[in-house]
Design a protein around this motif. Structure first.
Motif, PDB file in Angstrom:
ATOM      1  N   PHE A 155       0.834  -1.203   0.000  1.00 13.67           N
ATOM      2  CA  PHE A 155       0.000   0.000   0.000  1.00 13.67           C
ATOM      3  C   PHE A 155       0.871   1.257   0.000  1.00 13.67           C
ATOM      4  CE2 PHE A 155      -1.947   3.415   2.503  1.00 13.67           C
ATOM      5  CZ  PHE A 155      -3.066   3.684   1.727  1.00 13.67           C
ATOM      6  N   LEU A 156       1.927   1.263   0.826  1.00 13.26           N
ATOM      7  CA  LEU A 156       2.806   2.423   0.900  1.00 13.26           C
ATOM      8  C   LEU A 156       3.516   2.654  -0.435  1.00 13.26           C
ATOM      9  CD1 LEU A 156       4.288   1.781   4.454  1.00 13.26           C
ATOM     10  CD2 LEU A 156       2.688   3.603   3.804  1.00 13.26           C
ATOM     11  N   ARG A 157       3.941   1.558  -1.086  1.00 16.45           N
ATOM     12  CA  ARG A 157       4.577   1.702  -2.407  1.00 16.45           C
ATOM     13  C   ARG A 157       3.592   2.289  -3.412  1.00 16.45           C
ATOM     14  NH1 ARG A 157       6.282  -3.651  -1.267  1.00 16.45           N
ATOM     15  NH2 ARG A 157       8.460  -3.759  -0.570  1.00 16.45           N
ATOM     16  N   ALA A 158       2.364   1.776  -3.412  1.00 17.07           N
ATOM     17  CA  ALA A 158       1.358   2.270  -4.356  1.00 17.07           C
ATOM     18  C   ALA A 158       1.046   3.736  -4.104  1.00 17.07           C
ATOM     19  CB  ALA A 158       0.088   1.423  -4.243  1.00 17.07           C
ATOM     20  N   LEU A 159       1.009   4.116  -2.841  1.00 20.44           N
ATOM     21  CA  LEU A 159       0.745   5.500  -2.483  1.00 20.44           C
ATOM     22  C   LEU A 159       1.834   6.408  -3.047  1.00 20.44           C
ATOM     23  CD1 LEU A 159      -1.367   7.063  -0.757  1.00 20.44           C
ATOM     24  CD2 LEU A 159       0.240   6.879   1.152  1.00 20.44           C
ATOM     25  N   ARG A 160       3.076   5.980  -2.890  1.00 21.47           N
ATOM     26  CA  ARG A 160       4.176   6.797  -3.389  1.00 21.47           C
ATOM     27  C   ARG A 160       4.208   6.841  -4.922  1.00 21.47           C
ATOM     28  NH1 ARG A 160       9.221   7.346  -5.118  1.00 21.47           N
ATOM     29  NH2 ARG A 160      10.339   9.145  -4.236  1.00 21.47           N
ATOM     30  N   GLU A 161       3.840   5.743  -5.566  1.00 17.73           N
ATOM     31  CA  GLU A 161       3.813   5.728  -7.029  1.00 17.73           C
ATOM     32  C   GLU A 161       2.794   6.721  -7.571  1.00 17.73           C
ATOM     33  OE1 GLU A 161       3.104   1.711  -8.168  1.00 17.73           O
ATOM     34  OE2 GLU A 161       5.102   1.015  -7.548  1.00 17.73           O
ATOM     35  N   ARG A 162       1.667   6.855  -6.853  1.00 15.25           N
ATOM     36  CA  ARG A 162       0.612   7.759  -7.318  1.00 15.25           C
ATOM     37  C   ARG A 162       0.894   9.212  -6.969  1.00 15.25           C
ATOM     38  NH1 ARG A 162      -4.366   5.608  -8.575  1.00 15.25           N
ATOM     39  NH2 ARG A 162      -4.789   7.752  -9.220  1.00 15.25           N
ATOM     40  N   ALA A 163       1.574   9.456  -5.847  1.00 19.47           N
ATOM     41  CA  ALA A 163       1.792  10.842  -5.404  1.00 19.47           C
ATOM     42  C   ALA A 163       3.174  10.985  -4.797  1.00 19.47           C
ATOM     43  CB  ALA A 163       0.709  11.246  -4.411  1.00 19.47           C
ATOM     44  N   PRO A 164       4.241  10.813  -5.583  1.00 16.76           N
ATOM     45  CA  PRO A 164       5.599  10.852  -5.030  1.00 16.76           C
ATOM     46  C   PRO A 164       5.970  12.187  -4.394  1.00 16.76           C
ATOM     47  CG  PRO A 164       5.647  10.922  -7.440  1.00 16.76           C
ATOM     48  CD  PRO A 164       4.238  10.595  -7.042  1.00 16.76           C
ATOM     49  N   GLU A 165       5.318  13.266  -4.844  1.00 14.33           N
ATOM     50  CA  GLU A 165       5.630  14.585  -4.299  1.00 14.33           C
ATOM     51  C   GLU A 165       4.982  14.823  -2.935  1.00 14.33           C
ATOM     52  OE1 GLU A 165       1.754  14.906  -6.431  1.00 14.33           O
ATOM     53  OE2 GLU A 165       3.677  13.899  -6.783  1.00 14.33           O
ATOM     54  N   ASP A 166       4.117  13.909  -2.500  1.00 13.09           N
ATOM     55  CA  ASP A 166       3.403  14.094  -1.236  1.00 13.09           C
ATOM     56  C   ASP A 166       3.762  13.061  -0.176  1.00 13.09           C
ATOM     57  OD1 ASP A 166       1.855  16.369  -1.919  1.00 13.09           O
ATOM     58  OD2 ASP A 166       0.539  15.112  -3.131  1.00 13.09           O
ATOM     59  N   VAL A 167       4.701  12.187  -0.461  1.00 14.13           N
ATOM     60  CA  VAL A 167       5.144  11.179   0.506  1.00 14.13           C
ATOM     61  C   VAL A 167       6.542  11.560   0.987  1.00 14.13           C
ATOM     62  CG1 VAL A 167       5.682   8.747   0.892  1.00 14.13           C
ATOM     63  CG2 VAL A 167       3.738   9.375  -0.544  1.00 14.13           C
ATOM     64  N   PHE A 168       6.671  11.750   2.290  1.00  9.67           N
ATOM     65  CA  PHE A 168       7.929  12.229   2.858  1.00  9.67           C
ATOM     66  C   PHE A 168       8.447  11.257   3.915  1.00  9.67           C
ATOM     67  CE2 PHE A 168       5.391  15.909   1.661  1.00  9.67           C
ATOM     68  CZ  PHE A 168       6.272  16.626   0.855  1.00  9.67           C
ATOM     69  N   VAL A 169       9.765  11.148   3.976  1.00 13.69           N
ATOM     70  CA  VAL A 169      10.428  10.393   5.037  1.00 13.69           C
ATOM     71  C   VAL A 169      11.128  11.393   5.935  1.00 13.69           C
ATOM     72  CG1 VAL A 169      12.246   8.736   5.595  1.00 13.69           C
ATOM     73  CG2 VAL A 169      10.724   8.320   3.654  1.00 13.69           C
ATOM     74  N   CYS A 170      10.775  11.370   7.218  1.00 12.76           N
ATOM     75  CA  CYS A 170      11.402  12.244   8.210  1.00 12.76           C
ATOM     76  C   CYS A 170      12.299  11.389   9.099  1.00 12.76           C
ATOM     77  CB  CYS A 170      10.340  12.938   9.057  1.00 12.76           C
ATOM     78  SG  CYS A 170       9.162  13.923   8.105  1.00 12.76           S
ATOM     79  N   ARG A 171      13.480  11.927   9.427  1.00 16.13           N
ATOM     80  CA  ARG A 171      14.407  11.166  10.271  1.00 16.13           C
ATOM     81  C   ARG A 171      15.031  12.077  11.325  1.00 16.13           C
ATOM     82  NH1 ARG A 171      18.235   7.341   6.619  1.00 16.13           N
ATOM     83  NH2 ARG A 171      19.133   9.349   5.972  1.00 16.13           N
ATOM     84  N   ALA A 172      15.281  11.491  12.483  1.00 15.46           N
ATOM     85  CA  ALA A 172      16.047  12.149  13.543  1.00 15.46           C
ATOM     86  C   ALA A 172      17.443  11.542  13.530  1.00 15.46           C
ATOM     87  CB  ALA A 172      15.384  11.936  14.896  1.00 15.46           C
TER      88      ALA A 172
END
Length: 259
Positions: A155-172
């Motif tokens: 599901f997460l892969r499909a989400l990013r494929e459809r809207a790559p500009e709206d999926v972000f990875v945040c890291r500390a």
């Protein structure tokens, strides 16, 4: 002569959920009109007209806030509650400035955030494929090691494929090494926490506080007015951690079924 009861029956299962917020619609997308009828109506009619289908089972997570009135609506429409627990989360109001949001934090939560900031942690946000792949691997390891079923990687892969500009990875990060990470999805003027990972040093350095706080402020800077903390239960430690941000808590109705 065969016994009719031995003949396999074919049932159509129609999962029907969501509030429509990601679709940017005023109502849940399954009720949006298509050719003068709700989208859901077209699906049910198609199954009703299929000669091979004996019956249809509609499973509904209505996306309605928890109330006796909404439950009565569903009963009158012929639905029966499945006995599951409804979705619970909280939303931070990002139209408020950072000072106001910080003042609203639970005192212990704010103290831990102060300590994390003094500890030299750094915040990073990325929409690059390599960052997403890294976070997805941490999510899969987390589910395997702790024995739980979280948001599907597919599901997460499909989400990013459809809207790559709206999926972000945040890291500390500490000394350039990631201590914690999360996936945040932006839709219109809202953002939502999806999955997280916390390494072995995260608790000691309060990386979770630092990460969640900076993710919210960064999405605010990118035009978001709401930050949904993702589903939680107040009976577990992570749920109580999220409650420390003092967002506006909401609960949705449980799942309902109808034949």
């Amino acid at each position: 002569m065969s016994n009719p009861s031995d003949t396999p029956r074919i049932l159509a299962l129609v999962p029907c959920a969501g509030s429509g917020s990601r679709a940017g619609t005023a109502m849940p997308k399954q009720y949006q009109p298509v050719a003068g009828r709700a989208m859901l109506w077209h699906a049910l009619v198609a199954f009703a007209q299929a000669p091979s289908v004996d019956a249809s089972l509609l499973v509904l997570a209505p996306g309605l806030t928890e109330s006796d009135e909404h439950r009565q609506w569903l009963r009158e429409a012929g639905f029966i509650a499945r006995g599951t627990v409804g979705w619970c989360s909280a939303v931070l109001d990002l139209t408020q400035d950072a000072a106001t949001l910080r003042k609203r934090l639970a005192s212990t939560w704010r103290t831990q955030l102060n300590g994390a900031e003094r500890g030299g942690l750094e915040f990073e946000i990325s929409d690059k494929p390599c960052a997403f792949d890294w976070m997805l691997a941490r999510h899969q390891e987390n589910m395997r090691d702790k024995g739980f079923a979280g948001t599907s990687p597919d599901f997460l892969r499909a989400l990013r494929e459809r809207a790559p500009e709206d999926v972000f990875v945040c890291r500390a990060l500490h000394d350039g090494q990631p201590l914690a990470g999360m996936i945040v999805f932006r839709f219109a003027r809202s953002a939502e926490y999806f999955v997280g990972w916390f390494g072995p040093e995260a608790r000691q350095k309060k990386a979770g506080n630092f990460l969640m706080w900076n993710a919210a402020l960064t999405m605010q800077a990118r035009g978001c007015e709401r930050f949904d903390l993702g589903g939680y239960s107040s009976s577990d430690g992570y749920g109580r951690f999220k409650q420390g941000l003092r967002g506006s808590e909401y609960r949705l109705l449980e799942e309902w079924v109808a034949f």
